[in-house]
Design a protein around this motif. Structure first.
Motif, PDB file in Angstrom:
ATOM      1  N   PHE A 200       0.889  -1.156   0.095  1.00  0.00           N
ATOM      2  CA  PHE A 200       0.085  -0.126   0.367  1.00  0.00           C
ATOM      3  C   PHE A 200       0.817   1.210  -0.052  1.00  0.00           C
ATOM      4  CE2 PHE A 200      -2.501   3.314   1.811  1.00  0.00           C
ATOM      5  CZ  PHE A 200      -3.882   2.882   1.608  1.00  0.00           C
ATOM      6  N   VAL A 201       0.585   2.301  -0.966  1.00  0.00           N
ATOM      7  CA  VAL A 201       1.372   3.537  -1.102  1.00  0.00           C
ATOM      8  C   VAL A 201       0.426   4.518  -0.249  1.00  0.00           C
ATOM      9  CG1 VAL A 201       2.329   5.146  -2.664  1.00  0.00           C
ATOM     10  CG2 VAL A 201       2.670   2.756  -3.000  1.00  0.00           C
ATOM     11  N   THR A 202       1.291   5.494   0.398  1.00  0.00           N
ATOM     12  CA  THR A 202       0.578   6.488   0.930  1.00  0.00           C
ATOM     13  C   THR A 202       1.375   7.506   1.376  1.00  0.00           C
ATOM     14  OG1 THR A 202      -1.161   7.251   2.838  1.00  0.00           O
ATOM     15  CG2 THR A 202       0.777   5.608   3.394  1.00  0.00           C
ATOM     16  N   HIS A 203       1.023   8.786   1.546  1.00  0.00           N
ATOM     17  CA  HIS A 203       1.898   9.735   1.968  1.00  0.00           C
ATOM     18  C   HIS A 203       1.783   9.963   3.500  1.00  0.00           C
ATOM     19  CE1 HIS A 203       1.417  11.876  -2.104  1.00  0.00           C
ATOM     20  NE2 HIS A 203       2.545  12.152  -1.756  1.00  0.00           N
ATOM     21  N   SER A 204       0.484   9.473   4.091  1.00  0.00           N
ATOM     22  CA  SER A 204       0.042   9.779   5.547  1.00  0.00           C
ATOM     23  C   SER A 204       0.661   8.632   6.466  1.00  0.00           C
ATOM     24  CB  SER A 204      -1.527   9.328   5.423  1.00  0.00           C
ATOM     25  OG  SER A 204      -1.668   9.712   6.548  1.00  0.00           O
ATOM     26  N   ALA A 205       1.456   9.172   7.448  1.00  0.00           N
ATOM     27  CA  ALA A 205       1.924   8.753   8.585  1.00  0.00           C
ATOM     28  C   ALA A 205       0.845   7.893   9.455  1.00  0.00           C
ATOM     29  CB  ALA A 205       2.773   9.427   9.626  1.00  0.00           C
ATOM     30  N   ASP A 206      -0.381   8.528   9.346  1.00  0.00           N
ATOM     31  CA  ASP A 206      -1.510   8.026  10.299  1.00  0.00           C
ATOM     32  C   ASP A 206      -2.102   6.704   9.562  1.00  0.00           C
ATOM     33  OD1 ASP A 206      -3.844   8.883  12.220  1.00  0.00           O
ATOM     34  OD2 ASP A 206      -4.575   8.018  10.537  1.00  0.00           O
ATOM     35  N   GLU A 207      -2.260   6.889   8.239  1.00  0.00           N
ATOM     36  CA  GLU A 207      -2.619   5.815   7.318  1.00  0.00           C
ATOM     37  C   GLU A 207      -1.882   4.650   7.434  1.00  0.00           C
ATOM     38  OE1 GLU A 207      -5.417   6.034   3.526  1.00  0.00           O
ATOM     39  OE2 GLU A 207      -3.280   6.493   3.136  1.00  0.00           O
ATOM     40  N   ALA A 208      -0.386   4.853   7.507  1.00  0.00           N
ATOM     41  CA  ALA A 208       0.590   3.786   7.417  1.00  0.00           C
ATOM     42  C   ALA A 208       0.661   3.155   8.742  1.00  0.00           C
ATOM     43  CB  ALA A 208       2.129   4.451   7.183  1.00  0.00           C
ATOM     44  N   ALA A 209       0.541   3.797   9.757  1.00  0.00           N
ATOM     45  CA  ALA A 209       0.402   3.202  11.281  1.00  0.00           C
ATOM     46  C   ALA A 209      -0.823   2.345  11.333  1.00  0.00           C
ATOM     47  CB  ALA A 209       0.538   4.257  12.067  1.00  0.00           C
ATOM     48  N   PHE A 210      -1.918   2.836  11.023  1.00  0.00           N
ATOM     49  CA  PHE A 210      -3.116   1.973  10.862  1.00  0.00           C
ATOM     50  C   PHE A 210      -3.143   0.840  10.308  1.00  0.00           C
ATOM     51  CE2 PHE A 210      -7.609   1.176  10.046  1.00  0.00           C
ATOM     52  CZ  PHE A 210      -8.250   1.211  11.246  1.00  0.00           C
ATOM     53  N   LEU A 211      -2.573   0.783   9.146  1.00  0.00           N
ATOM     54  CA  LEU A 211      -2.960   0.038   8.161  1.00  0.00           C
ATOM     55  C   LEU A 211      -1.727  -1.189   8.128  1.00  0.00           C
ATOM     56  CD1 LEU A 211      -4.292   1.598   4.738  1.00  0.00           C
ATOM     57  CD2 LEU A 211      -5.610   0.008   6.346  1.00  0.00           C
ATOM     58  N   GLY A 212      -0.584  -0.731   8.318  1.00  0.00           N
ATOM     59  CA  GLY A 212       0.493  -1.778   7.981  1.00  0.00           C
ATOM     60  C   GLY A 212       1.012  -2.953   9.185  1.00  0.00           C
ATOM     61  N   SER A 213       1.133  -3.877   8.703  1.00  0.00           N
ATOM     62  CA  SER A 213       1.850  -4.813   9.531  1.00  0.00           C
ATOM     63  C   SER A 213       3.383  -4.883   9.561  1.00  0.00           C
ATOM     64  CB  SER A 213       1.599  -6.497   9.131  1.00  0.00           C
ATOM     65  OG  SER A 213       2.072  -6.598   7.946  1.00  0.00           O
ATOM     66  N   ARG A 214       3.744  -3.878   8.655  1.00  0.00           N
ATOM     67  CA  ARG A 214       5.277  -3.460   8.300  1.00  0.00           C
ATOM     68  C   ARG A 214       4.960  -2.136   7.350  1.00  0.00           C
ATOM     69  NH1 ARG A 214       9.371  -7.031   4.640  1.00  0.00           N
ATOM     70  NH2 ARG A 214      11.230  -5.637   4.738  1.00  0.00           N
ATOM     71  N   ILE A 215       6.201  -1.240   7.959  1.00  0.00           N
ATOM     72  CA  ILE A 215       6.230   0.032   7.325  1.00  0.00           C
ATOM     73  C   ILE A 215       7.667   0.360   6.582  1.00  0.00           C
ATOM     74  CG2 ILE A 215       5.749   2.584   7.698  1.00  0.00           C
ATOM     75  CD1 ILE A 215       3.894   1.848   9.951  1.00  0.00           C
ATOM     76  N   LYS A 247      -2.250   4.757  22.780  1.00  0.00           N
ATOM     77  CA  LYS A 247      -0.742   5.239  23.173  1.00  0.00           C
ATOM     78  C   LYS A 247       0.146   4.533  22.023  1.00  0.00           C
ATOM     79  CE  LYS A 247       2.887   6.152  26.222  1.00  0.00           C
ATOM     80  NZ  LYS A 247       3.955   5.435  25.512  1.00  0.00           N
ATOM     81  N   GLU A 248      -0.185   3.212  21.936  1.00  0.00           N
ATOM     82  CA  GLU A 248       0.606   2.388  21.127  1.00  0.00           C
ATOM     83  C   GLU A 248       0.693   3.089  19.520  1.00  0.00           C
ATOM     84  OE1 GLU A 248       0.144   0.264  24.453  1.00  0.00           O
ATOM     85  OE2 GLU A 248      -1.326   0.878  23.194  1.00  0.00           O
ATOM     86  N   PHE A 249      -0.513   3.398  18.998  1.00  0.00           N
ATOM     87  CA  PHE A 249      -0.830   3.816  17.919  1.00  0.00           C
ATOM     88  C   PHE A 249      -0.257   5.228  17.879  1.00  0.00           C
ATOM     89  CE2 PHE A 249      -3.405   6.436  14.975  1.00  0.00           C
ATOM     90  CZ  PHE A 249      -3.419   5.542  13.888  1.00  0.00           C
ATOM     91  N   LEU A 250      -0.613   6.169  18.529  1.00  0.00           N
ATOM     92  CA  LEU A 250      -0.036   7.439  18.621  1.00  0.00           C
ATOM     93  C   LEU A 250       1.342   7.476  18.436  1.00  0.00           C
ATOM     94  CD1 LEU A 250      -2.589   9.025  21.117  1.00  0.00           C
ATOM     95  CD2 LEU A 250      -2.585   9.222  18.537  1.00  0.00           C
ATOM     96  N   ASP A 251       2.170   6.670  19.396  1.00  0.00           N
ATOM     97  CA  ASP A 251       3.522   6.676  19.406  1.00  0.00           C
ATOM     98  C   ASP A 251       4.014   6.205  17.894  1.00  0.00           C
ATOM     99  OD1 ASP A 251       3.561   7.380  21.886  1.00  0.00           O
ATOM    100  OD2 ASP A 251       4.059   5.469  22.720  1.00  0.00           O
ATOM    101  N   LEU A 252       3.386   5.220  17.453  1.00  0.00           N
ATOM    102  CA  LEU A 252       3.891   4.482  16.144  1.00  0.00           C
ATOM    103  C   LEU A 252       3.607   5.762  15.121  1.00  0.00           C
ATOM    104  CD1 LEU A 252       4.805   2.451  14.150  1.00  0.00           C
ATOM    105  CD2 LEU A 252       2.515   1.721  14.043  1.00  0.00           C
TER     106      LEU A 252
END
Length: 266
Positions: A200-215, A247-252
């Protein structure tokens, strides 16, 4: 690469990139868009490529899909050279649907090209539309549904291909924030249910953190790997809103955002 790693990437959906670089043009006017990049993606992983505009994310996705050939290096998907149309289902930023077809007609056409027998297509069409939250919409025209629903049809069409790999190039970028978040929730659920390897390609750090099992964060052009980060957040059995508030998501998200900014400036 170890023999074990090589065996894993030869199985269905595994991706191997070895010293991959890509240039556009020739001579003094050539543009070095990417590389060198080395990546091993095991089957079933949801890999998110994130970085600033022009860093080579979409170029890398096209190389994996087989739409273009790398200038240097080698790419294997399931142990073979990628071939467009056979290697992966692909979802683009725009849905690219056929407006003269109904919602169901778009999905059935994809099933036809995937080799699904005619007598099985209606059942399979309904299964795919239900999977992306569009049950009961098969008879509707494309112009009768919203932009978010059109992108759901595009995802269903990509899933129609019996490939072990799903590639998504900023599929939610043109959508409003609420629709985008809902589709992220649905894609995460579909990914877990299907078990397909996804990039998955994105500009968004938020989208990457939510969707990825690896970034994987790419540097500015020519894109190289600046950060390769496994994600430890749960992928099933968790409420999406609770996950986004954790907190884990926000930190990531903060870590990925900082890495993107640093890679763009380096």
């Amino acid at each position: 690469m170890s023999e074990l790693d090589a065996a894993r990437t030869r199985t269905a959906g595994g991706i191997r990139l070895h010293r991959v670089s890509h240039r556009y043009g020739r001579g003094p006017a050539a543009v070095n868009a990417l590389g060198p990049v080395d990546l091993e993606v095991p089957p079933g992983e949801f890999l998110v490529l994130v970085g600033a505009s022009g860093c080579g994310k979409s170029t890398l996705l096209r190389l994996i899909a087989g739409f273009e050939a790398a200038t240097e290096g080698s790419i294997e998907v399931s142990g073979a050279t990628p071939r467009p149309g056979d290697t992966a289902g692909v979802v683009f930023q725009q849905p690219r649907l056929f407006p003269w077809q109904t919602v169901g007609g778009n999905v059935e056409l994809a099933l036809k090209y995937a080799g699904v027998p005619r007598e099985h297509r209606a059942r399979r069409r309904e299964e795919l539309l239900t999977r992306v939250g569009l049950e009961g919409t098969a008879a509707r025209r494309i112009w009768e549904i919203s932009g978010g629903q059109q992108q759901r049809v595009a995802i269903a069409r990509a899933l129609a291909a019996e490939t072990s790999l799903l590639l998504l190039d900023e599929p939610f970028a043109a959508l409003d924030a609420l629709t985008r978040e809902r589709l992220q929730d649905d894609l995460r659920r579909v990914s877990v249910a299907s078990g397909r390897t996804s990039v998955f390609v994105t500009h968004s750090a938020d989208e990457a953190a939510f969707l990825g099992s690896r970034i994987v964060v790419l540097t500015r052009r020519p894109g190289r790997v600046a950060l390769d980060l496994p994600v430890e957040l749960p992928r099933a059995g968790v409420d999406p809103d609770d996950l986004r508030a954790s907190k884990e998501f926000l930190d990531l998200r903060r870590e990925v955002g900082r890495a993107v900014k640093s890679a763009a400036a380096a």
